[in-house]
Design a protein around this motif. Structure first.
Motif, PDB file in Angstrom:
ATOM      1  N   ARG A   1       1.436   5.155   0.902  1.00  0.00           N
ATOM      2  CA  ARG A   1       1.132   5.816   1.850  1.00  0.00           C
ATOM      3  C   ARG A   1       0.786   7.728   1.240  1.00  0.00           C
ATOM      4  NH1 ARG A   1      -0.509   8.544   5.427  1.00  0.00           N
ATOM      5  NH2 ARG A   1      -0.030   9.247   7.148  1.00  0.00           N
ATOM      6  N   SER A   2      -0.286   7.968   1.475  1.00  0.00           N
ATOM      7  CA  SER A   2      -0.813   8.999   0.866  1.00  0.00           C
ATOM      8  C   SER A   2      -0.787  10.117   1.828  1.00  0.00           C
ATOM      9  CB  SER A   2      -1.615   8.943   0.031  1.00  0.00           C
ATOM     10  OG  SER A   2      -2.978   8.028   0.365  1.00  0.00           O
ATOM     11  N   VAL A   3      -0.484  10.862   1.500  1.00  0.00           N
ATOM     12  CA  VAL A   3      -0.926  12.184   2.508  1.00  0.00           C
ATOM     13  C   VAL A   3      -1.235  13.827   2.142  1.00  0.00           C
ATOM     14  CG1 VAL A   3       0.179  11.707   4.720  1.00  0.00           C
ATOM     15  CG2 VAL A   3       1.394  12.706   2.752  1.00  0.00           C
TER      16      VAL A   3
ATOM     17  N   TRP B   1       0.881  -1.395  -0.133  1.00  0.00           N
ATOM     18  CA  TRP B   1       0.080   0.185  -0.072  1.00  0.00           C
ATOM     19  C   TRP B   1       1.134   0.921  -0.267  1.00  0.00           C
ATOM     20  CZ3 TRP B   1      -3.019  -1.828   4.939  1.00  0.00           C
ATOM     21  CH2 TRP B   1      -3.778  -3.363   4.196  1.00  0.00           C
TER      22      TRP B   1
ATOM     23  N   ILE C   1       8.368   9.200   1.141  1.00  0.00           N
ATOM     24  CA  ILE C   1       7.614   8.197   2.129  1.00  0.00           C
ATOM     25  C   ILE C   1       7.413   7.036   1.421  1.00  0.00           C
ATOM     26  CG2 ILE C   1       6.691  10.279   3.999  1.00  0.00           C
ATOM     27  CD1 ILE C   1       4.346   9.828   1.999  1.00  0.00           C
TER      28      ILE C   1
ATOM     29  N   ARG D   1      10.451   2.090   7.745  1.00  0.00           N
ATOM     30  CA  ARG D   1      11.052   2.600   8.807  1.00  0.00           C
ATOM     31  C   ARG D   1      12.536   2.642   9.488  1.00  0.00           C
ATOM     32  NH1 ARG D   1       7.722   7.141  13.007  1.00  0.00           N
ATOM     33  NH2 ARG D   1       8.254   9.241  12.190  1.00  0.00           N
TER      34      ARG D   1
ATOM     35  N   LEU E   1       9.282   3.331   3.834  1.00  0.00           N
ATOM     36  CA  LEU E   1       8.307   3.745   4.595  1.00  0.00           C
ATOM     37  C   LEU E   1       7.802   2.252   5.169  1.00  0.00           C
ATOM     38  CD1 LEU E   1       7.210   5.878   6.752  1.00  0.00           C
ATOM     39  CD2 LEU E   1       5.208   6.337   5.590  1.00  0.00           C
TER      40      LEU E   1
ATOM     41  N   CYS F   1      -3.782   5.420   9.546  1.00  0.00           N
ATOM     42  CA  CYS F   1      -3.118   6.419   8.336  1.00  0.00           C
ATOM     43  C   CYS F   1      -3.613   6.321   7.117  1.00  0.00           C
ATOM     44  CB  CYS F   1      -1.712   6.424   8.351  1.00  0.00           C
ATOM     45  SG  CYS F   1      -1.264   7.360   9.473  1.00  0.00           S
TER      46      CYS F   1
ATOM     47  N   GLU G   1      -7.953   5.330  -1.839  1.00  0.00           N
ATOM     48  CA  GLU G   1      -7.126   5.791  -0.813  1.00  0.00           C
ATOM     49  C   GLU G   1      -8.006   6.049   0.123  1.00  0.00           C
ATOM     50  OE1 GLU G   1      -4.871  10.073  -0.165  1.00  0.00           O
ATOM     51  OE2 GLU G   1      -6.581  10.100   0.162  1.00  0.00           O
TER      52      GLU G   1
ATOM     53  N   GLY H   1       7.166   3.504  -0.011  1.00  0.00           N
ATOM     54  CA  GLY H   1       7.119   2.258   0.913  1.00  0.00           C
ATOM     55  C   GLY H   1       8.706   1.709   0.895  1.00  0.00           C
TER      56      GLY H   1
ATOM     57  N   TYR I   1      -3.806   5.472   3.018  1.00  0.00           N
ATOM     58  CA  TYR I   1      -2.608   4.573   1.625  1.00  0.00           C
ATOM     59  C   TYR I   1      -4.258   4.535   0.874  1.00  0.00           C
ATOM     60  CZ  TYR I   1       1.078   3.417   5.229  1.00  0.00           C
ATOM     61  OH  TYR I   1       1.476   2.667   6.299  1.00  0.00           O
TER      62      TYR I   1
END
Length: 399
Positions: free
Chosen positions: A44-46, A42, A282, A290, A287, A84, A77, A284, A86
């Motif tokens: 990460r999306s912000v 997945w 960020i 991490r 992340l 969080c 998303e 994968g 994703y």
């Protein structure tokens, strides 16, 4: 005579293997967004460009193809691991929602404790929102707030101090986690934070063991600590989730690998030819674990972070403050996009050979022609990014 201990796995092999499993080797051009996310994890999306950059790097996918997959609900998303956001493939919608279900419940419990909110009033608000969206169709938050009337209320100064100005986000979070509504980008883009909410009927089901199985297919070799970071699980829950899995420890490390991949890993060799890629900070490749130092050569880990005022080493950061240049799993540079000059600014840790120059040029064209910018997250404006861009230019000029 005792058998000798197996030789430790070279870090160059580990890094190249992680890049290989993350499809950062140029072998999967033309795959669909869902295929990429299913195989590599997945995204990460912000509110930034990370999903676009990751899918472009792995499969050459343009923004139109990604946005089309979002519109067709082939990917979406969703609030998932640790609550969080994703980008997930459709096959993982139910599991992703199950993985993130605890976060809005925790937010509600905190609001009950500190802000005088009751579960009864939030459930009533959830019902009012569901009825409104069923009746009116997709609606922006302002229209929802107006439409539900007194069912939503201000939480006053105490709420503002805790980042909860009204009860509406609490209800929206619960409804999303229950698969009863989904957040829809107003202009169809993942890198611009304007959304409407639409009624939905998505099952929410999945076990901790299922999440663990997915995770180790994307991220292995990985440690229990890495898995706990990604999942947000307690030590006891993580131990129970891993129990059904057939995992093989790597000698001399705390890393685990699915046994079905062990033979492939043993035979894997670091590619001789470079294959540089430009990714979000960020992405994968970082992340999912991490654990930034695992992707760095020691000399690069000791470099001063370009934006650190105290001269802190790059390898001491939990997350990179700029986007990443990788080659066969090793971080070989940092970059930012300057929208004013429409160019990528970078600091490289290695000489700029032809494959690296081509990777920079290719990504620069993609951003300029299809994205317009490459924000790290929703509030990453060109103005806020200017010091990082200046720092990278200065670092590059001094070598």
């Amino acid at each position: 005579m005792a058998n000798p201990e197996p030789a430790p796995v070279p870090i160059e092999k580990l890094r190249a293997w992680w890049a290989h499993r993350q499809w950062l080797d140029g072998a999967h051009t033309g795959a669909t967004p869902a295929e990429v996310l299913t195989a590599t994890g997945w995204a990460r999306s912000v509110g930034g460009a990370a999903p676009y950059l990751g899918l472009f790097a792995r499969a050459g996918l343009g923004r139109e193809a990604v946005d089309g997959a979002v519109a067709a609900l082939e990917v979406h998303e969703l609030p998932s691991a640790r609550g969080c956001a994703y980008l997930l493939p459709a096959a993982d919608f139910a599991l992703g929602l199950a993985a993130g279900a605890g976060a809005p419940e925790g937010e509600l419990a905190a609001a009950e404790k500190h802000l005088g909110v009751t579960r009864h009033e939030i459930e009533k608000l959830c019902l009012a929102i569901s009825q409104l969206l069923t009746r009116e169709g997709p609606s922006e938050p302002s229209a929802i707030r107006s439409g539900v009337g007194d069912a939503s209320r201000s939480l006053g100064e105490a709420g503002r101090k805790r980042g909860q100005s009204t009860t509406l986000p609490l209800a929206l979070g619960l409804l999303q986690a229950r698969g009863l509504i989904r957040r829809v980008p107003l202009n169809g883009r993942l890198d611009q934070q304007r959304y409407a909410y639409a009624a939905w009927d998505q099952p929410v089901v999945g076990s901790a063991a299922e999440l663990a199985e997915r995770y180790f297919s994307w991220a292995a070799p990985a440690s229990v600590k890495h898995f706990r970071w990604f999942s947000g699980f307690t030590a006891a829950t993580a131990k129970a989730a891993l129990a059904p899995l057939d995992l093989t420890p790597l000698p001399g490390t705390d890393l685990l690998l699915p046994t079905e991949l062990a033979e492939e890993f043993r035979e894997f060799a670091v590619p001789a030819d470079p294959y540089p890629t430009l990714l979000a900070g960020i992405d994968g490749i970082h992340l999912l674990h991490r654990d930034l130092p695992r992707l760095l050569d020691p000399a690069d880990a000791a470099r001063p972070s370009p934006t650190a005022k105290d001269g802190r080493g790059f390898g001491t950061e939990a997350d990179p403050q700029s986007h990443l240049v990788l080659d066969r799993g090793r971080i070989v540079g940092l970059w930012e996009y300057d929208p004013e000059r429409e160019e990528i600014v970078h600091q490289l840790f290695v000489p700029a050979d032809e494959p690296l120059r081509e990777a920079v040029d290719r990504t620069e064209r993609f951003i300029r022609e299809q994205l317009g910018d490459a924000r790290g997250f929703g509030l990453d404006s060109p103005k806020s990014r200017a010091p990082r861009i200046a720092a990278l230019r200065a670092a590059a000029s001094t070598g």
